[in-house]
Design a protein around this motif. Sequence first.
Motif, mmCIF file in Angstrom:
data_model
loop_
_atom_site.group_PDB
_atom_site.id
_atom_site.type_symbol
_atom_site.label_atom_id
_atom_site.label_comp_id
_atom_site.label_asym_id
_atom_site.label_seq_id
_atom_site.Cartn_x
_atom_site.Cartn_y
_atom_site.Cartn_z
ATOM 1 N N TYR A 389 0.883 -2.102 -0.100
ATOM 2 C CA TYR A 389 -0.218 0.410 -0.254
ATOM 3 C C TYR A 389 1.447 0.971 -0.286
ATOM 4 O O TYR A 389 1.862 1.177 0.813
ATOM 5 C CB TYR A 389 -0.513 -0.048 1.325
ATOM 6 N N ARG A 390 0.758 2.095 -1.087
ATOM 7 C CA ARG A 390 1.240 3.831 -0.705
ATOM 8 C C ARG A 390 -0.064 4.078 -0.653
ATOM 9 O O ARG A 390 -0.698 4.288 -1.092
ATOM 10 C CB ARG A 390 2.236 3.441 -2.438
ATOM 11 N N ASP A 391 0.905 5.135 0.548
ATOM 12 C CA ASP A 391 -0.085 6.501 1.086
ATOM 13 C C ASP A 391 -1.732 5.628 1.226
ATOM 14 O O ASP A 391 -2.341 6.554 0.973
ATOM 15 C CB ASP A 391 -0.164 7.445 -0.807
ATOM 16 N N GLY A 392 -2.411 4.962 1.307
ATOM 17 C CA GLY A 392 -3.620 4.002 2.220
ATOM 18 C C GLY A 392 -3.917 3.057 0.526
ATOM 19 O O GLY A 392 -5.360 2.720 0.870
ATOM 20 N N TYR A 414 6.665 9.309 -0.113
ATOM 21 C CA TYR A 414 5.563 8.927 0.003
ATOM 22 C C TYR A 414 5.763 7.965 1.093
ATOM 23 O O TYR A 414 6.492 8.230 2.180
ATOM 24 C CB TYR A 414 5.621 7.576 -1.574
ATOM 25 N N ARG A 415 4.412 7.373 1.080
ATOM 26 C CA ARG A 415 4.351 6.297 3.269
ATOM 27 C C ARG A 415 3.853 4.732 2.049
ATOM 28 O O ARG A 415 3.142 4.865 1.513
ATOM 29 C CB ARG A 415 3.720 6.921 3.611
ATOM 30 N N TRP A 416 4.821 3.936 2.678
ATOM 31 C CA TRP A 416 4.346 3.104 2.499
ATOM 32 C C TRP A 416 3.840 1.924 3.858
ATOM 33 O O TRP A 416 4.808 1.873 4.966
ATOM 34 C CB TRP A 416 5.349 1.744 1.651
ATOM 35 N N THR A 417 2.876 0.520 3.724
ATOM 36 C CA THR A 417 2.526 0.059 4.535
ATOM 37 C C THR A 417 2.692 -1.353 4.135
ATOM 38 O O THR A 417 2.141 -1.809 2.590
ATOM 39 C CB THR A 417 1.967 -0.046 5.428
ATOM 40 N N GLU A 433 5.070 1.670 9.126
ATOM 41 C CA GLU A 433 4.752 2.931 7.634
ATOM 42 C C GLU A 433 6.614 3.220 7.689
ATOM 43 O O GLU A 433 7.213 2.494 8.249
ATOM 44 C CB GLU A 433 4.555 4.179 8.041
ATOM 45 N N THR A 435 9.021 5.269 4.772
ATOM 46 C CA THR A 435 9.142 6.736 4.068
ATOM 47 C C THR A 435 10.412 7.198 2.946
ATOM 48 O O THR A 435 11.121 6.522 4.252
ATOM 49 C CB THR A 435 8.623 7.859 4.529
#
Length: 594
Positions: A389-392, A414-417, A433, A435
């Motif tokens: 997932y990138r930015d949700g 960017y933020r990833w999970t 997360e 980043t």
Amino acid sequence: MPLPRLRLVALAAGAALLLTPLAPAGAAEPGSLDALAAAQGRRFGTAVDDAGLADPAYTTVAAREFGRVTPANAMKWDAVEPRQGAFSFARGDALVDFARAHGQQVRGHTLVWHSQLPGWVAALPAAQVRGAMENHIAQVAGHWKGKIHTWDVVNEPFNDDGTFRTTSPFYAAMGEDYIAYAFRAARAADPDAKLYLNDYNTEGSGAKADAMYRLASRLKAQGVPLDGVGFQVHLATQYGFPYGMQANLQRFADLGLDVAITELDVRMPLPVDAAKTAVQNDYYRRAVEACLGVTRCESVTVWDFTDKYSWVPSAFPGQGSAALYDEQYRPKAAYDAVRQALGGGTTPPDTRAPSAPVGLTATAAGATSATLAWQAATDDTGVTGYDVYRDGARVGSAAATSYTDTGLSPSTAYRWTVRARDAAGNVSAASAEATATTAPGGGGAPGLVVQHRVNDQSATDNQIKPGLRLVNRGGAAADLSRVTLRYWFTGDGGSSSFSAWCDYAAVGCGAVREKVVALPAGRPGADHYLEVSFASGSLAAGASTGEIQLRVNKTDWSAFTEADDHSYRVASSYADAPKVTAYVDGVLVHGIEP
């Protein structure tokens, strides 16, 4: 039995269980195969592959289901005494440590076997073989004294027709007496361990089983410390079930010996179909029931529990699907057949979600992409993949523990999970997360990505053979003379000097430079790296260098253990490799250093 089946089993890895000081019955989880067997006065075990110990999904099932473990190869002669008098116990210690940490017993395999011997054994003069054999037994059994419940002391002494293997260097030097010498040496080295003979195609009536029975009878009459006989039971759906198996096991028990099924699997010609599966299920069930029908049959061990690490496809091309679990750690119908034979019913439904992935990192690979890496999640039946997932928002999925996210904008944070999923559709909680900020467009580092595959399927031989490929996903050409790549590994003892080679390169080995560099201080998964650079050349935007086949060996040709190396990954085809690093003018532009 049909001759082809006899040849098939002759190639078996010659298993035996490693047992630690007697663990309490039912050490595995309630409802597991071992707990069900314990309720019947038996134990249920599995062979364990070295590579599996580095696979969290594998170790989760191994710890949950089984009360005994057998090293597939880690205690054989070539692993523990590759050079005369030079012993290496690390691989076996790792398995023993795993077993003790999970309350499991260990069956030691194997002290004396004609196969998987280092060349120096066969080269010995006949007068020196007995001394070398007895010293090997004293050192190996002595090293694990008190930690091994049962040893396969002598493995596969007979030919298929019931005659002794005269080609064995032990038989050639000592005749049949080598067997008694070996058992007496094993008893002296570890008085509390159970001592077994072990062979294949002896589980049903026939000439080979009769020869084993006569041998066991003679050894008992001579006062040799023989405690039991192991029956490998490598079966195949295209051949009949062994005739009179329970009665055959019983006659050995009537000699005052324990008996055990030590290497059970049931292979089939591929592809899998319903008819073959039905035969496989029946054979697994009947083998377990034969053991349950003999009071002194004390255990059943499968020769690895998952098709992912099964020895069958490499030994019998065109055959497979021999284990209780498939390659994704999903229990097969054969697993239910074994559970039912043990009185436990069918597989309970899977409602447990995998653990959340941990250790997520993100590294910008230029202006338009980023490389993600994380540690494997665990699950009760095995993780089958990961969603990124990138930015949700979900942007992709991966089967392994890395992913390259492309199509990003320059100079953007960017933020990833990541979430894990299993075969039943259960999904884990999100990871923490990670980043990263992409490089500026145009003037930043080129979007270089390293891809990797293994060109050698053995992680424990004397060479490292990575295949590397450099891809330019940036918007401008990259000057290869400014680029270096690093493949990170551990030397694992032996010589501290190395040789590096280019075996093939699409750009020509003459354009590739390779060397091994020692780190001033060790890091997790690395104390050296293979550095690759280029004499000249330009890599256009969107282009690849093509394959570069590389090789590293120690100057003394001692073995590596690659499974714990930072850059090592099990992959037969090229994929982005976040743990192989790339640099432009010495600045990291791709991957994660250890």
